[in-house]
Design a protein around this motif. Structure first.
Motif, PDB file in Angstrom:
ATOM      1  N   SER A  38       0.799  -1.225   0.000  1.00 19.20           N
ATOM      2  CA  SER A  38       0.000   0.000   0.000  1.00 19.20           C
ATOM      3  C   SER A  38       0.836   1.282   0.000  1.00 19.20           C
ATOM      4  N   GLN A  39       2.180   1.155   0.026  1.00 18.29           N
ATOM      5  CA  GLN A  39       3.035   2.360  -0.009  1.00 18.29           C
ATOM      6  C   GLN A  39       2.997   3.018  -1.393  1.00 18.29           C
ATOM      7  N   GLY A  40       3.401   4.278  -1.443  1.00 22.02           N
ATOM      8  CA  GLY A  40       3.621   4.932  -2.740  1.00 22.02           C
ATOM      9  C   GLY A  40       2.357   5.416  -3.414  1.00 22.02           C
ATOM     10  N   ASP A  41       2.467   5.681  -4.705  1.00 24.10           N
ATOM     11  CA  ASP A  41       1.376   6.292  -5.471  1.00 24.10           C
ATOM     12  C   ASP A  41       0.877   5.343  -6.546  1.00 24.10           C
ATOM     13  N   LEU A  42      -0.444   5.289  -6.685  1.00 19.28           N
ATOM     14  CA  LEU A  42      -1.040   4.433  -7.712  1.00 19.28           C
ATOM     15  C   LEU A  42      -1.177   5.237  -9.004  1.00 19.28           C
ATOM     16  N   GLU A  43      -0.583   4.748 -10.058  1.00 17.44           N
ATOM     17  CA  GLU A  43      -0.675   5.401 -11.365  1.00 17.44           C
ATOM     18  C   GLU A  43      -1.559   4.543 -12.257  1.00 17.44           C
ATOM     19  N   GLU A  44      -2.398   5.216 -13.042  1.00 17.26           N
ATOM     20  CA  GLU A  44      -3.343   4.474 -13.896  1.00 17.26           C
ATOM     21  C   GLU A  44      -3.227   4.944 -15.336  1.00 17.26           C
ATOM     22  N   ILE A  45      -3.116   4.002 -16.251  1.00 20.26           N
ATOM     23  CA  ILE A  45      -3.096   4.342 -17.683  1.00 20.26           C
ATOM     24  C   ILE A  45      -4.037   3.417 -18.434  1.00 20.26           C
ATOM     25  N   PHE A  46      -4.923   4.017 -19.241  1.00 16.91           N
ATOM     26  CA  PHE A  46      -5.813   3.237 -20.113  1.00 16.91           C
ATOM     27  C   PHE A  46      -5.198   3.136 -21.493  1.00 16.91           C
ATOM     28  N   LEU A  47      -5.241   1.968 -22.100  1.00 17.97           N
ATOM     29  CA  LEU A  47      -4.837   1.819 -23.493  1.00 17.97           C
ATOM     30  C   LEU A  47      -5.936   2.406 -24.372  1.00 17.97           C
ATOM     31  N   HIS A  48      -5.598   2.766 -25.608  1.00 16.14           N
ATOM     32  CA  HIS A  48      -6.608   3.217 -26.570  1.00 16.14           C
ATOM     33  C   HIS A  48      -7.365   2.001 -27.085  1.00 16.14           C
ATOM     34  N   PRO A  49      -8.583   2.191 -27.629  1.00 19.01           N
ATOM     35  CA  PRO A  49      -9.328   1.027 -28.146  1.00 19.01           C
ATOM     36  C   PRO A  49      -8.486   0.268 -29.183  1.00 19.01           C
ATOM     37  N   GLY A  50      -8.373  -1.034 -29.011  1.00 14.88           N
ATOM     38  CA  GLY A  50      -7.618  -1.866 -29.954  1.00 14.88           C
ATOM     39  C   GLY A  50      -6.111  -1.831 -29.783  1.00 14.88           C
ATOM     40  N   GLU A  51      -5.619  -0.996 -28.855  1.00 12.34           N
ATOM     41  CA  GLU A  51      -4.166  -0.895 -28.641  1.00 12.34           C
ATOM     42  C   GLU A  51      -3.667  -2.066 -27.786  1.00 12.34           C
ATOM     43  N   SER A  52      -2.507  -2.601 -28.107  1.00  9.44           N
ATOM     44  CA  SER A  52      -1.952  -3.748 -27.374  1.00  9.44           C
ATOM     45  C   SER A  52      -0.520  -3.496 -26.948  1.00  9.44           C
ATOM     46  N   ILE A  53      -0.136  -4.169 -25.856  1.00 12.04           N
ATOM     47  CA  ILE A  53       1.256  -4.118 -25.395  1.00 12.04           C
ATOM     48  C   ILE A  53       2.057  -5.178 -26.162  1.00 12.04           C
ATOM     49  N   ILE A  54       3.147  -4.767 -26.801  1.00 11.27           N
ATOM     50  CA  ILE A  54       3.931  -5.698 -27.633  1.00 11.27           C
ATOM     51  C   ILE A  54       5.368  -5.854 -27.146  1.00 11.27           C
ATOM     52  N   GLN A  55       5.722  -5.167 -26.066  1.00 15.63           N
ATOM     53  CA  GLN A  55       7.051  -5.311 -25.480  1.00 15.63           C
ATOM     54  C   GLN A  55       6.990  -4.822 -24.036  1.00 15.63           C
ATOM     55  N   VAL A  56       7.695  -5.525 -23.131  1.00 12.73           N
ATOM     56  CA  VAL A  56       7.790  -5.063 -21.739  1.00 12.73           C
ATOM     57  C   VAL A  56       9.244  -5.143 -21.331  1.00 12.73           C
ATOM     58  N   SER A  57       9.808  -4.024 -20.902  1.00 21.98           N
ATOM     59  CA  SER A  57      11.162  -4.090 -20.371  1.00 21.98           C
ATOM     60  C   SER A  57      11.133  -3.552 -18.953  1.00 21.98           C
ATOM     61  N   GLY A  58      12.253  -3.681 -18.252  1.00 21.56           N
ATOM     62  CA  GLY A  58      12.266  -3.210 -16.882  1.00 21.56           C
ATOM     63  C   GLY A  58      13.558  -3.526 -16.186  1.00 21.56           C
ATOM     64  N   LYS A  59      13.534  -3.336 -14.863  1.00 21.50           N
ATOM     65  CA  LYS A  59      14.705  -3.631 -14.041  1.00 21.50           C
ATOM     66  C   LYS A  59      14.257  -4.257 -12.730  1.00 21.50           C
ATOM     67  N   TYR A  60      15.124  -5.106 -12.182  1.00 21.33           N
ATOM     68  CA  TYR A  60      14.858  -5.722 -10.878  1.00 21.33           C
ATOM     69  C   TYR A  60      16.170  -5.895 -10.125  1.00 21.33           C
ATOM     70  N   LYS A  61      16.018  -5.991  -8.809  1.00 22.13           N
ATOM     71  CA  LYS A  61      17.174  -6.223  -7.950  1.00 22.13           C
ATOM     72  C   LYS A  61      16.546  -6.794  -6.677  1.00 22.13           C
ATOM     73  N   LYS A  62      16.320  -8.080  -6.667  1.00 22.17           N
ATOM     74  CA  LYS A  62      15.552  -8.779  -5.637  1.00 22.17           C
ATOM     75  C   LYS A  62      14.058  -8.475  -5.763  1.00 22.17           C
ATOM     76  N   TYR A  63      13.705  -7.190  -5.851  1.00 28.76           N
ATOM     77  CA  TYR A  63      12.314  -6.802  -6.107  1.00 28.76           C
ATOM     78  C   TYR A  63      12.264  -6.077  -7.444  1.00 28.76           C
ATOM     79  N   LEU A  64      11.067  -5.976  -8.005  1.00 26.75           N
ATOM     80  CA  LEU A  64      10.900  -5.263  -9.279  1.00 26.75           C
ATOM     81  C   LEU A  64      11.063  -3.754  -9.046  1.00 26.75           C
TER      82      LEU A  64
END
Ligand code: MMA
Length: 173
Positions: free
Chosen positions: A89-115
């Motif tokens: 429950s810490q921190g801030d909740l961010e919300e993003i809606f995709l556009h109609p028909g829009e899809s996620i085609i790649q996910v990158s990121g970083k981790y170090k024990k936790y995401l």
């Protein structure tokens, strides 16, 4: 007679070779569409999976909770239904809606024990980053053409410990 035997043998061998070639090429044209990348992160927390949520439809929105150092929690909208929230429950909740028909085609990121960081890239050329730039990088994309992010899985406690990405075709209907 010998000549006839030889001809027969040659014909049988040719037939077997053709059969083998056909089988190999038939295997290579089998339609395949599912692929998986992950799991990226640490082994803490408890497993979660949105595999059932994909039946509600394509991914249509994301809620990602971010603190100073971590990806704290997340919730994904499938069709018109939000998944259960996982994480803390810490921190801030961010919300993003995709556009109609829009899809996620790649996910990158970083981790170090936790995401620590997540970046979603869409087929409409949008780049949606969350979190901070520390740790080991990962870069996940689908194996098969014309497939998109269908659901996620991972591990979570009071933070998101790890994430896995599941790709498949965009649902019809
Ligand atoms: C909890 C517990 C751990 C997990 C962390 C981060 C505070 O501990 O579930 O196993 O690694 O949260 O999610």
């Amino acid at each position: 007679m010998q000549r006839l035997d030889n001809m027969l043998m040659t014909t049988v061998m040719l037939a077997l070779t053709l059969l083998a070639l056909f089988c190999v090429s038939a295997e290579s044209v089998q339609p395949r569409s599912s692929s998986y990348n992950g799991e990226y992160g640490g082994g803490g927390g408890e497993r979660f999976s949105h595999s059932g949520n994909q039946l509600d439809g394509p991914i249509t929105a994301l809620r990602i909770r971010v603190s100073r150092y971590y990806i704290v929690g997340l919730q994904v909208r499938y069709g018109k239904e939000w998944s259960d929230y996982v994480g803390g429950s810490q921190g801030d909740l961010e919300e993003i809606f995709l556009h109609p028909g829009e899809s996620i085609i790649q996910v990158s990121g970083k981790y170090k024990k936790y995401l620590r960081k997540l970046v979603f890239v869409t087929d409409k050329g949008r780049y949606l980053p969350f979190g901070k730039d520390t740790g080991t990088s990962f870069n996940a994309a689908p194996l098969y053409p014309n497939t998109v992010l269908r659901f996620i899985s991972g591990r979570a406690g009071s933070l998101i410990d790890a994430i896995g990405l599941h790709w498949d075709v965009y649902p019809t209907c």
